[in-house]
Scaffold this motif. Structure first.
Motif, mmCIF file in Angstrom:
data_model
loop_
_atom_site.group_PDB
_atom_site.id
_atom_site.type_symbol
_atom_site.label_atom_id
_atom_site.label_comp_id
_atom_site.label_asym_id
_atom_site.label_seq_id
_atom_site.Cartn_x
_atom_site.Cartn_y
_atom_site.Cartn_z
ATOM 1 N N GLU A 141 0.828 -1.205 0.000
ATOM 2 C CA GLU A 141 0.000 0.000 0.000
ATOM 3 C C GLU A 141 0.862 1.255 0.000
ATOM 4 O O GLU A 141 0.575 2.209 -0.725
ATOM 5 C CB GLU A 141 -0.945 -0.014 1.201
ATOM 6 C CG GLU A 141 -2.010 -1.105 1.125
ATOM 7 C CD GLU A 141 -3.044 -0.988 2.223
ATOM 8 O OE1 GLU A 141 -2.903 -0.075 3.076
ATOM 9 O OE2 GLU A 141 -3.984 -1.800 2.231
ATOM 10 N N ALA B 75 -7.650 8.362 -11.053
ATOM 11 C CA ALA B 75 -7.151 7.503 -9.980
ATOM 12 C C ALA B 75 -6.486 6.271 -10.582
ATOM 13 O O ALA B 75 -7.084 5.593 -11.423
ATOM 14 C CB ALA B 75 -8.299 7.089 -9.070
ATOM 15 N N ASP C 100 -5.043 2.437 -10.985
ATOM 16 C CA ASP C 100 -5.534 1.124 -10.569
ATOM 17 C C ASP C 100 -4.738 0.615 -9.366
ATOM 18 O O ASP C 100 -3.541 0.868 -9.234
ATOM 19 C CB ASP C 100 -5.410 0.119 -11.723
ATOM 20 C CG ASP C 100 -6.300 0.471 -12.911
ATOM 21 O OD1 ASP C 100 -7.334 1.132 -12.681
ATOM 22 O OD2 ASP C 100 -5.959 0.079 -14.042
ATOM 23 N N PRO D 126 -7.870 2.267 -0.249
ATOM 24 C CA PRO D 126 -8.768 3.327 0.194
ATOM 25 C C PRO D 126 -8.031 4.431 0.945
ATOM 26 O O PRO D 126 -7.012 4.189 1.605
ATOM 27 C CB PRO D 126 -9.750 2.601 1.133
ATOM 28 C CG PRO D 126 -9.658 1.166 0.758
ATOM 29 C CD PRO D 126 -8.244 0.947 0.301
ATOM 30 N N TRP E 12 -19.671 4.207 7.223
ATOM 31 C CA TRP E 12 -18.484 4.434 6.388
ATOM 32 C C TRP E 12 -17.540 5.450 7.025
ATOM 33 O O TRP E 12 -16.319 5.331 6.891
ATOM 34 C CB TRP E 12 -18.879 4.876 4.978
ATOM 35 C CG TRP E 12 -19.416 6.277 4.848
ATOM 36 C CD1 TRP E 12 -20.723 6.653 4.817
ATOM 37 C CD2 TRP E 12 -18.648 7.487 4.725
ATOM 38 N NE1 TRP E 12 -20.839 8.025 4.698
ATOM 39 C CE2 TRP E 12 -19.580 8.555 4.624
ATOM 40 C CE3 TRP E 12 -17.295 7.778 4.676
ATOM 41 C CZ2 TRP E 12 -19.173 9.893 4.493
ATOM 42 C CZ3 TRP E 12 -16.888 9.106 4.549
ATOM 43 C CH2 TRP E 12 -17.825 10.143 4.448
ATOM 44 N N PRO F 95 -17.515 0.283 3.441
ATOM 45 C CA PRO F 95 -16.819 0.978 2.346
ATOM 46 C C PRO F 95 -17.317 2.406 2.185
ATOM 47 O O PRO F 95 -18.479 2.720 2.459
ATOM 48 C CB PRO F 95 -17.173 0.127 1.112
ATOM 49 C CG PRO F 95 -17.511 -1.218 1.669
ATOM 50 C CD PRO F 95 -18.166 -0.951 2.992
ATOM 51 N N GLU G 27 -18.373 4.045 -4.970
ATOM 52 C CA GLU G 27 -17.280 3.281 -5.572
ATOM 53 C C GLU G 27 -17.109 3.737 -7.023
ATOM 54 O O GLU G 27 -18.089 4.043 -7.694
ATOM 55 C CB GLU G 27 -17.603 1.792 -5.517
ATOM 56 C CG GLU G 27 -17.719 1.241 -4.099
ATOM 57 C CD GLU G 27 -16.391 1.190 -3.357
ATOM 58 O OE1 GLU G 27 -15.359 1.430 -4.002
ATOM 59 O OE2 GLU G 27 -16.398 0.935 -2.153
ATOM 60 N N PRO G 28 -15.874 3.759 -7.579
ATOM 61 C CA PRO G 28 -14.622 3.361 -6.944
ATOM 62 C C PRO G 28 -13.973 4.467 -6.123
ATOM 63 O O PRO G 28 -12.954 4.251 -5.496
ATOM 64 C CB PRO G 28 -13.747 3.015 -8.144
ATOM 65 C CG PRO G 28 -14.199 3.953 -9.207
ATOM 66 C CD PRO G 28 -15.693 4.087 -9.005
ATOM 67 N N GLY G 29 -14.543 5.687 -6.140
ATOM 68 C CA GLY G 29 -14.000 6.759 -5.328
ATOM 69 C C GLY G 29 -13.092 7.699 -6.090
ATOM 70 O O GLY G 29 -12.707 7.468 -7.233
ATOM 71 N N THR G 30 -12.753 8.801 -5.412
ATOM 72 C CA THR G 30 -11.916 9.866 -5.962
ATOM 73 C C THR G 30 -10.536 9.807 -5.321
ATOM 74 O O THR G 30 -10.401 9.398 -4.163
ATOM 75 C CB THR G 30 -12.582 11.228 -5.672
ATOM 76 O OG1 THR G 30 -13.864 11.267 -6.302
ATOM 77 C CG2 THR G 30 -11.736 12.385 -6.174
ATOM 78 N N LEU H 232 -8.292 6.165 -2.475
ATOM 79 C CA LEU H 232 -9.595 6.400 -3.083
ATOM 80 C C LEU H 232 -10.639 6.599 -1.993
ATOM 81 O O LEU H 232 -10.666 5.866 -1.003
ATOM 82 C CB LEU H 232 -9.990 5.214 -3.968
ATOM 83 C CG LEU H 232 -9.024 4.879 -5.102
ATOM 84 C CD1 LEU H 232 -9.527 3.668 -5.879
ATOM 85 C CD2 LEU H 232 -8.849 6.073 -6.024
#
Length: 313
Positions: A58, A125, A127, A131, A167, A173, A177-180, A211
C-alpha cells in the motif's frame, strides 16, 4: 521511535544526500518523532520512517502516485521510487521543502491548499490504489480515547461518534465506488514550498492517500469553521478557491454542507478524542480550544445530520 532507529534513519538520510560519504553530520535535524512516523532531515534530503505495521504494498502504491508525472506540481515527488527497509520499518526519501509558518497565520496559503486539492481530486485515480485512510484514522482516535480511561468530556464525543454513518467510522466501504483520489489528512502542515522559501506550494505526506470521498479533504477546515476556530473569511477563501478550481467535492455554487457535514463531524470527533487522550496522558485539563471542539461534539450529538448545517451554529 526506538533509540537505535533514529541514528540509523539519520544515517540513511545522509546516505541519500551524499552516497559516497555517510559520516557528514552537517544540517541534521529531527523534524518529527511521533507514533505515526519519524522524519529527519540532512541538508536537502528528508527521510521518513513510517509507522510500524505499515503495509509495504500500500505504501509503495501511494509513493508511486506522488512520483506520477501527471501529478507534478500537486504532490511533492519522492527521491526514490520505492520504500526501503530499516530495522523492520519502511523508509521513504523526499526533497526538503519549507513548511507553512505557524507564527504567521495571516499568511496561511488557504487558496493554494484548496487549488491543489481540487487538482488532486480531478486527477485520474490509478488502478490498485488502496482506500483513503481518513475514516480509519478517526476510528483509531476513538480507540485511543477509550483506552485512555474515564474522562468527563468523553461522553459527548462518543455520542457524536455513534451518530456518524458506518463508512465514516471505517465500518463500511466509502461511497461511492470506486472513489476519488484523495489526500486523506489535509491540513496546513501538509504543504511545503519546493524549492524552499521560493517555490510553489506542494502537498506532502502520502500515508493516508487513496480512493474515497473528496469532501473528507475539506473536512478539517470545515470543522474548524463550524467550531468557531477558523475565521469565516479564511473559510470562505478556502472554499471559494476550491470551487473556482473545479473541485468535485462540493457544488460550484450553493450550500456545501450537505456534502461536508458528515466528514466535518468525523474530523471534529477525531480532534476531540485525541485532545482528551493527550490531556489524560499529560494529567492536565483541556485547554480552551480543546474544550471548544468537545462542545461542538455535544451540539452535534443533539442535532441529526440531516438537519445540521455547520453543526447548527
Amino acid at each position: 521511535m526506538t533509540a537505535d532507529v533514529l541514528p540509523a534513519l539519520t544515517a540513511r538520510a545522509r546516505g541519500a544526500a551524499h552516497p559516497a560519504d555517510t559520516t557528514c553530520a552537517h544540517s541534521d535535524a529531527v523534524l518529527a518523532d511521533r507514533q505515526d512516523g519519524t522524519v529527519v532531515r540532512h541538508g536537502d534530503t528528508v527521510a521518513k520512517a513510517h509507522a510500524p505495521g505499515t503495509a509495504p504494498g500500500e505504501l509503495a502504491a501511494r509513493v508511486a502516485v506522488a512520483g506520477n508525472p501527471a501529478l507534478a506540481g500537486v504532490l511533492l515527488p519522492p527521491l526514490r521510487p520505492a520504500p526501503a527497509d530499516l530495522h523492520g520499518r519502511l523508509v521513504t526519501f523526499w526533497p526538503y521543502g519549507s513548511p507553512v509558518d505557524p507564527e504567521v497565520p495571516e499568511a496561511a496559503p488557504w487558496e493554494a491548499a484548496a487549488t491543489l486539492l481540487a487538482r488532486l481530486h480531478r486527477a485520474p485515480a490509478p488502478d490498485g490504489l488502496p482506500p483513503m485512510r481518513g475514516p480509519a484514522k478517526a476510528a483509531r482516535a476513538i480507540a485511543r480515547l477509550r483506552a485512555a480511561g474515564p474522562h468527563p468530556a468523553a461522553d459527548p464525543v462518543l455520542r457524536a461518534w455513534a451518530g456518524l454513518p458506518p463508512w465514516a467510522r471505517a465500518e463500511a466501504p466509502m461511497p461511492p465506488e470506486p472513489g476519488t483520489l484523495c489526500h486523506g489528512d489535509l491540513h496546513l502542515g501538509q504543504l511545503v514550498r519546493r524549492p524552499a522559501t521560493t517555490g510553489p506550494w506542494l502537498l506532502i505526506d502520502v500515508d493516508d492517500l487513496g480512493l474515497g470521498v473528496p469532501a473528507w479533504d475539506l473536512a478539517r477546515p470545515a470543522a474548524w469553521y463550524a467550531c468557531g476556530l477558523l475565521p469565516p473569511d479564511e473559510w470562505t477563501r478556502f472554499l471559494t478557491a476550491y470551487q473556482r478550481a473545479g473541485g468535485p467535492a462540493v457544488p460550484a455554487d450553493g450550500d456545501p454542507w450537505p456534502a461536508l457535514d458528515v466528514p466535518a463531524r468525523a474530523l471534529t470527533v477525531q480532534t476531540a478524542a485525541l485532545a482528551i487522550a493527550k490531556s489524560v496522558a499529560a494529567g492536565r485539563p483541556l485547554d480552551e480550544v480543546q474544550q471548544a471542539v468537545v462542545d461542538a461534539c455535544d451540539r452535534m450529538a443533539a442535532v441529526p445530520p440531516e438537519l445540521a448545517r455547520g453543526f447548527a451554529k
